[in-house]
Design an enzyme around this catalytic site. Sequence first.
Site, short mmCIF file in Angstrom:
data_model
loop_
_atom_site.label_atom_id
_atom_site.label_comp_id
_atom_site.label_asym_id
_atom_site.label_seq_id
_atom_site.Cartn_x
_atom_site.Cartn_y
_atom_site.Cartn_z
N GLU A 65 -2.72 -0.16 9.09
CA GLU A 65 -1.21 -0.81 8.45
C GLU A 65 -1.11 -0.37 7.22
OE1 GLU A 65 -0.43 -5.79 7.55
OE2 GLU A 65 -2.12 -4.93 7.09
N CYS A 66 0.42 -0.25 7.17
CA CYS A 66 1.21 0.29 5.71
C CYS A 66 2.34 -0.64 5.68
CB CYS A 66 1.31 1.50 5.96
SG CYS A 66 2.24 2.09 4.30
N ARG A 106 -5.54 2.17 2.96
CA ARG A 106 -6.77 2.91 3.24
C ARG A 106 -7.68 1.98 2.80
NH1 ARG A 106 -4.47 7.17 0.37
NH2 ARG A 106 -6.10 7.26 -1.18
N THR A 126 -3.07 10.14 -5.60
CA THR A 126 -3.52 8.80 -4.49
C THR A 126 -4.81 8.65 -4.62
OG1 THR A 126 -3.10 7.79 -2.51
CG2 THR A 126 -3.58 10.48 -2.66
N ASP A 138 -10.98 6.62 0.52
CA ASP A 138 -10.60 6.14 1.79
C ASP A 138 -11.60 5.43 2.41
OD1 ASP A 138 -9.70 5.72 4.39
OD2 ASP A 138 -9.33 7.87 4.73
N ARG A 140 -11.49 3.00 4.91
CA ARG A 140 -11.11 2.31 6.29
C ARG A 140 -12.39 2.57 7.15
NH1 ARG A 140 -5.75 5.76 7.46
NH2 ARG A 140 -6.95 7.30 6.17
#
Length: 230
Positions: A65-66, A106, A126, A138, A140
Site C-alpha cells: 500500500e502507498c 515500506r 529515503t 525496509d 515489509r
Amino acid sequence: MQATAASANALPSLLDYATSCALPTPWAQFTLHAWVEPATGKEHLAMALGDLGNGEPVLARVHSECLTGDVMFSQRCDCGAQLEGALQRIAEEGRGILLYLRQEGRGIGLVNKIRAYRLQEAGADTVEANLQLGFHADARNYELCRPMLAQFGIRSVRLMTNNPRKIDALTRLGIEVAERVPLLVNRNAFNNSYLDTKQAKLGHMMAPLTAVEQGEPTAAVAPVASASAT
C-alpha cells in the site's frame, strides 16, 4: 479459480478470508478478494483475473500500500504507476493476480512516511529517513503472500518487480519465481533521487533486462535474513 472462505481457514493464524466481489476497472473486470489479518486487524486484498489454478506460472504483482502514490497521484515515488501498470499487464494477458498488502511506507505506516518525507526535504534520502526515525530501511513482511497465493492454488509466479529482496522472500516461502518481469515506470524529476537510492542502497534493479537475463528462468537476488526482507 474462485477462492472460498473454507480454504483460507487452513491458516487462521495468519489470515481469515472474508469475501469477494466483481471489480470492473478501465482494463478488465477483476475479482476482488479480501482477507483480515487476526493479529493486527489489517485488511489485505487480491485482484484476480482468469484461471489461476491450472499449474502454469501466474503473472503476479505483490504491491504494498502507498496511499500517497496509489490514491493521491504523488510523484515522489513510482508506486501508483506500478500499480496501474501491473493491472494493465494482467488485463492484457487475461490472467494474473495482484496482491495488495497493507504495509504503508515500506512498513512504517502513513504518518511516519510523511515524517520521513519531511526528513527527505531536509536532505536525507529515503533509506536514511527511515533509519533516522528508528525503523529498518525496509520493514515489509511478505509471509502473508503464501496463504493468499495458496488460496488460488498458485505455486509459481512470473513476478512483476524490480526488488530482488521480494524475489528472495517469496522463494524462501516456497513460492517459485519462474520469471522476473521488470516494472520500470514513471521516473521523473521528483522521484529520480528516490529511485537511484533504491538501486544503490536496496539493490533494486532499475535497468531493463539484458538479452542474457531475458533467457534466464529467474533473476539473481540479493540475500536477506528472512521472508520479512528487512
